[in-house]
Design an enzyme around this catalytic site. Structure first.
Site, PDB file in Angstrom:
ATOM      1  N   GLU B  60       1.188  -1.654  -0.432  1.00  0.00           N
ATOM      2  CA  GLU B  60      -0.238   0.066   0.353  1.00  0.00           C
ATOM      3  C   GLU B  60       0.832   0.910  -0.002  1.00  0.00           C
ATOM      4  OE1 GLU B  60      -1.058  -2.281   1.971  1.00  0.00           O
ATOM      5  OE2 GLU B  60      -2.656  -3.099   1.417  1.00  0.00           O
ATOM      6  N   HIS B 129     -12.099  -5.234   7.329  1.00  0.00           N
ATOM      7  CA  HIS B 129     -12.503  -5.708   6.474  1.00  0.00           C
ATOM      8  C   HIS B 129     -13.994  -4.419   6.059  1.00  0.00           C
ATOM      9  CE1 HIS B 129      -9.877  -8.776   4.880  1.00  0.00           C
ATOM     10  NE2 HIS B 129     -10.194  -8.653   4.088  1.00  0.00           N
TER      11      HIS B 129
END
Lengths: 334, 326
Positions: B60, B129
């Site tokens: 990321e 999530h």
């Protein structure tokens, strides 16, 4: 003597330029240290003294439209790329005529006019940025390259490895130059890296990688020149580990009796002073005469004195600038 | 005009903007060949090729950092983080670099880029999530923080975000991706960033929300109208930063009461800033304390208790009735 001139393989103009630029950076840093002691520069100040051959040697094989990006020890890279020392000094002083109008400071010098993309204080974090710039150059079909300078401390960080991988994977025109001055602040390479030969990390990612004497401006030139050609023509990135040393502390705040390295080591390394070594070589090769060197010295001293005068005379940024340039709509338009 | 869900609407925004401007590239994990974890970038790789729709390594910081470098050079990257819960691996690039380039360089460099990420609950997924992290991004000067609430405004706001000269963090509620379909015009639409939208007018109580919680707020408003004869004004914030305080304050000056609904944990969440802004701008109009209906101050709980944690219509109704009875 003619034979020695041949051995250096440069002409007098280039010798004067390389020596002059290294001396300019050295003098800039010495004066910055003085100004810091006088309280004109706040916070922290990281000097490039001892490492000048890397930035000057590398920049000397770049074109003006090539890019450079750096970490927090960025004064030398910014000046080598061609920034005005007056505006760089004013930036260190936090004044409105500084390169970033006094709001960037020592660790965040930027100069768009010379394609210097900034100093970055978060160790290792600017490496992906360099990969992005290189991607964009390639994307738009340009043939410029970007040189990315970082220290040995950046190699501890994950982003070093992410960026090496990306550059190799996507064949980006970037030259990674690790200025290994042996200490991430006070932690030696040997105490931080399980595999301390930094250049070898490049091999892991399939990059042409090599180590160079970072105190020898001509050696740096030669190695970086090869890497630039690879990057420009074949879009092949390279990792170069420049073996260098900082003669001053990590920052001006280093304790006088710092024990992470010995006085003997520092004195021994000072024998490798890149400016003294190169000056002696060009004198010996009769590329320059003593009088040329004295003239260079005078020129450099005058220019840096002028930079300090300029910085002193520049006002502080107005308070109204406090909240400007956060978003486009509040740009104050200077 | 076509009926599209939010995934398709976002995909349309990317497609049309990429057709319009070759400087726009899409980068992220599996955004290319695979079409993205939620299919938002589906088919873009086929249409524009690997040069513009870039499958990145699973890294990321490198995704965001590389995008910043692209933007410095003049490209307009749209990067995708697979889940907002993964964004902290790249957070420091957003916070330390993207948001600050303009100020540090005094406008000489800026980062025209969008960081898209799915956020929030509603898909019975675990912690990372399902989390809502908008407060972290809304707190950063130099960033814009946008959260659409449906297909049509998602598409228009993404177009605006791509064209915005400043970095935009763009949150997409996972629970909305396939929740509803709306008419989305064929021609490109934009919506101004920094403007809230009054989606239901009313004089009795202002209900403020955004993202997936807007549906909850609207349902509560309809229930109050039907069961209590109370007319709520419902405001869709759409942009958390910069916050449209004017619209919020004007509404509460009229209604005198406000309930804020969000999915993020309560303390130091967006509700705190919104409530303070209302207090500062409409103090003399307030008839009752401003109420917040939020998730608890806990890491996102497992799916078995998700519905107890995330605000629902019953909790909004209870808060609204308390406020009205004050």
């Amino acid at each position: 003597m003619a034979q020695k001139k041949q051995a250096l393989n440069i002409d007098a103009d280039l010798a004067r330029r390389l020596l002059g630029e290294m001396m300019l950076i050295r003098r800039f840093e010495e004066k910055a240290a003085e100004a810091y002691a006088l309280g004109k520069i706040g916070g922290f100040l990281h000097l490039y003294i001892g490492e000048e051959a890397v930035g000057v040697g590398a920049t000397s094989v770049l074109r003006p439209d090539d890019y450079a990006i750096s970490a927090y020890r960025d004064h030398g890279h910014c000046l080598a790329k061609g920034a005005d020392p007056r505006r760089a000094m004013a930036e260190l002083f936090g004044r409105r005529d500084g390169l970033c109008k006094g709001k960037g400071g020592s660790m965040h010098l930027f100069d768009k006019t010379v394609n210097f993309l900034g100093g970055h204080a978060i160790v290792g974090a600017h490496l992906p940025l360099a990969a992005g710039v290189a991607f964009a150059i390639k994307y738009q079909g340009g043939d410029q390259v970007i040189v990315c300078y970082f220290g040995d401390g950046a190699v501890h960080q994950g982003e070093f490895h992410e960026a090496m991988n990306l550059s190799a994977l996507w064949k980006l025109p970037v030259i990674w130059i690790c200025e290994n001055n042996r200490y991430a602040m006070g932690t030696s390479v040997e105490r931080a890296l399980a595999q301390p030969e930094i250049w070898r990390f490049g091999l892991t990612y399939g990059l042409p990688s090599e180590r160079v004497d970072g105190m020898d401006v001509l050696a740096v030139r030669e190695v970086v020149s090869r890497a630039v050609e690879r990057a420009r023509r074949e879009k092949v990135p390279s990792l170069i580990e420049a073996d260098t040393y900082r003669f001053r502390g990590h920052s001006m705040r280093d304790p006088a009796g710092a024990i992470y390295r010995t006085k003997e080591e520092v004195e021994r390394e000072k024998q490798r002073d890149p400016i003294v070594l190169f000056r002696d070589r060009v004198l010996e090769a009769e590329l320059l005469a003593e009088a040329d060197v004295r003239a260079l010295e005078k020129d450099v001293n005058d220019r840096i004195d002028d930079a300090v005068t300029f910085a002193d005379a520049s006002p502080e940024p107005p308070v109204e600038w406090l909240l400007t340039d956060v978003y486009k709509e509040d740009a104050e338009g200077v | 005009m076509a009926k599209l869900n939010m995934v398709k609407a976002l995909n349309l925004a990317l497609l049309q903007e990429m057709e319009r401007d070759e400087d726009i590239v899409v980068i992220g994990e599996d955004v290319g060949v695979d079409g993205g974890v939620f299919r938002v970038t589906e088919d873009l790789h086929r249409k524009f090729g690997g040069k513009r729709v870039i499958d990145s390594p699973l890294a990321e910081a490198a995704i965001v950092g590389t995008s910043i470098g692209m933007a410095l050079y003049g490209l307009k990257p749209v990067c995708e983080i697979q889940f907002s819960g993964f964004s902290f691996q790249g957070f420091h690039q957003i916070e330390n670099h993207a948001a600050r380039y303009r100020m540090r360089s005094q406008g000489r460099f800026h980062c025209q880029m969008v960081v898209r990420m799915p956020y929030g609950g509603g898909v019975r997924a675990l912690e990372h999530h399902s989390e809502s992290e908008e407060q972290f991004y809304a707190h950063i000067p130099g960033l814009k923080m946008v959260i659409p609430s449906g297909p049509r405004n998602a598409r228009a706001l993404l177009v605006s975000a791509i064209r915005d000269p400043d970095p935009v963090v763009f949150f997409e509620a996972k629970g909305l991706y396939h929740a509803a379909r709306e008419d989305v015009p064929d021609e490109i639409e934009t919506l101004p960033i920094g403007r809230a939208h009054v989606v239901r007018e009313g004089a009795d109580l202002t209900v403020i929300s955004y993202g997936a919680m807007l549906r909850v707020a609207r349902e509560a408003a309809e229930t109050l109208a039907a069961e209590n004869g109370v007319e709520c004004e419902v405001i869709d914030v759409l942009t958390l930063s910069p916050l449209d305080r004017e619209t919020l304050v004007a509404s509460v000056r009229k209604t005198g009461r406000a309930v804020i609904v969000h999915e993020a944990p309560r303390s130091f969440g967006p509700g705190a800033e919104i409530a303070t802004s209302i207090m500062e701008g409409a103090f003399l109009s307030l008839e009752a304390p401003i109420r917040r209906v939020t998730a608890g101050d806990v890491p996102f709980v497992g799916f078995a208790r998700e519905r107890a944690n995330v605000p629902d219509v019953a909790r909004v109704l209870a808060a609204a009735r308390d406020t009205l009875a004050y």
